[in-house]
Design an enzyme around this catalytic site. Structure first.
Site, short mmCIF file in Angstrom:
data_model
loop_
_atom_site.label_atom_id
_atom_site.label_comp_id
_atom_site.label_asym_id
_atom_site.label_seq_id
_atom_site.Cartn_x
_atom_site.Cartn_y
_atom_site.Cartn_z
N ASP A 16 22.07 53.92 28.82
CA ASP A 16 23.58 52.85 29.34
C ASP A 16 24.20 53.30 28.61
OD1 ASP A 16 24.17 49.90 29.90
OD2 ASP A 16 24.03 48.80 27.98
N GLU A 89 27.87 48.18 39.44
CA GLU A 89 27.97 46.68 38.86
C GLU A 89 29.28 45.79 40.13
OE1 GLU A 89 28.67 43.22 35.53
OE2 GLU A 89 27.92 45.37 35.51
N LYS A 125 24.29 46.09 40.66
CA LYS A 125 24.32 44.59 39.87
C LYS A 125 24.95 43.57 39.64
CE LYS A 125 24.25 45.85 35.15
NZ LYS A 125 24.55 46.31 33.70
N THR A 149 22.35 40.65 35.85
CA THR A 149 22.79 41.18 34.40
C THR A 149 23.35 40.29 33.72
OG1 THR A 149 24.33 43.04 33.14
CG2 THR A 149 24.80 41.90 35.54
N PHE A 171 19.93 39.93 28.29
CA PHE A 171 20.39 40.33 26.81
C PHE A 171 20.51 40.11 25.65
CE2 PHE A 171 24.79 42.10 29.23
CZ PHE A 171 24.70 42.30 29.90
#
Length: 319
Positions: A16, A89, A125, A149, A171
């Site tokens: 990440d 994203e 994303k 996400t 998350f």
């Protein structure tokens, strides 16, 4: 065997980060990025030239196109290191606009293809709002795979499964943060660690639901605060981990025992759930943590996207 290598035996490890120069030492399969990670990277001397290059080559383009080209530039460098996929994203400011999200995702894929990157090496994303999930449904039907996400609840996860998205990123750390803040001085770190961590519990519940009903959507735990949370999810489909925590796993030889079991989950007594837009919105609204963290996450990514725009604008003025 160190913890990182042991984890790789039971889970696909994903990095990440936007810091692609760090990736090689950890040998992850995939990598994920977000606006905050890219912003952090371009402010480092070794990555600033990538931003300058984008401005010099495409300086007459709109700011939103420059953002996308910068993201794809980083994604291409990451894919030169990892053998699998990169997640890129869509602008978080489009999180409540299905049509605009689809359009931006399509452009990101076009830019990747223009750079010679196959479509199956990219995950787009998108924030797991109702509008984002609907955009993902459309994109998946077009063969563009998605990573939903800012996912904090089983409600969001089930809606993503209904949309047949490729992957979700629940998350862990941000859920943990919320419950710890709510508890205040009553928080017992030891009692709420490992399998008892609220973020870990959330991912386990989603994972078990998906495996119980044979849902093909991949579950990738994300947003970790410590290695204990990671080890407590050993056996999850994928885990995306920041370089600092990858280094801690690599430095430890403590045992890693699979904590999630797909076969065991298939035997669980779980009731199936279906959501339409109204029931999704109400169920999400009933979950204060998920509602607050989703909104907070979108705001934070939007702030960092604006900061990226400012850097691009300033670089263009100097060019």
């Amino acid at each position: 065997m160190n913890q990182l290598d042991a984890l790789k035996q039971v889970t696909t490890v994903v990095a990440d980060t936007g810091n692609f120069q760090q990736l090689a030492q950890f040998r992850p399969q995939d990598a994920t990025t977000n606006p905050s990670l890219i912003l952090k990277a371009v402010q480092q001397p070794q990555y600033a030239p990538l931003l300058q290059e984008v401005v010099q080559r495409f300086g007459t383009a709109s700011l939103d196109e420059l953002i996308d080209r910068l993201l794809v530039r980083f994604g291409g460098e990451i894919l030169a290191v990892v053998p699998g996929r990169v997640s890129t994203e869509v602008d978080a400011r489009l999180s409540f606009d299905t049509s605009a999200t689809v359009t931006r995702a399509q452009r990101l894929i076009e830019l990747y293809q223009g750079a010679g990157v196959p479509i199956d090496r990219v995950l787009i994303k998108i924030a797991a709002t109702w509008e984002g999930i609907e955009a993902a449904r459309i994109l998946e039907q077009q063969g563009i795979h998605t990573n939903l996400t800012l996912l904090f609840s089983k409600v969001q996860a089930i809606a993503c499964a209904q949309a047949r998205v490729q992957l979700i990123s629940p998350f862990v750390g941000r859920i943990y943060d919320w419950f710890k803040k709510q508890a205040g001085s009553q928080w017992d770190e030891a009692a709420m660690a490992g399998a008892n961590d609220p973020g870990v519990r959330s991912v386990r519940e989603i994972y078990e639901y998906f495996k119980r009903f044979g849902i093909a959507t991949e579950v990738m735990g994300a947003s970790f605060r410590n290695t204990g949370q990671i080890v407590a999810l050993a056996g999850c489909d994928l885990l995306t981990i920041a370089p600092e925590l990858l280094a801690q796993l690599e430095a430890s030889t403590a045992p890693v025992v699979p904590a999630l079991d797909a076969r065991a989950a298939q035997q669980l007594d779980i009731a199936p759930v279906q959501y339409d837009e109204a029931s999704f919105r109400f169920a999400l609204n009933e979950d204060a943590m998920a509602t607050e963290k989703l909104a907070e996450g979108i705001r934070a990514f939007a702030v960092d996207t604006r900061k990226l725009e400012t850097l691009l604008r300033e670089a263009g003025a100097r060019a």
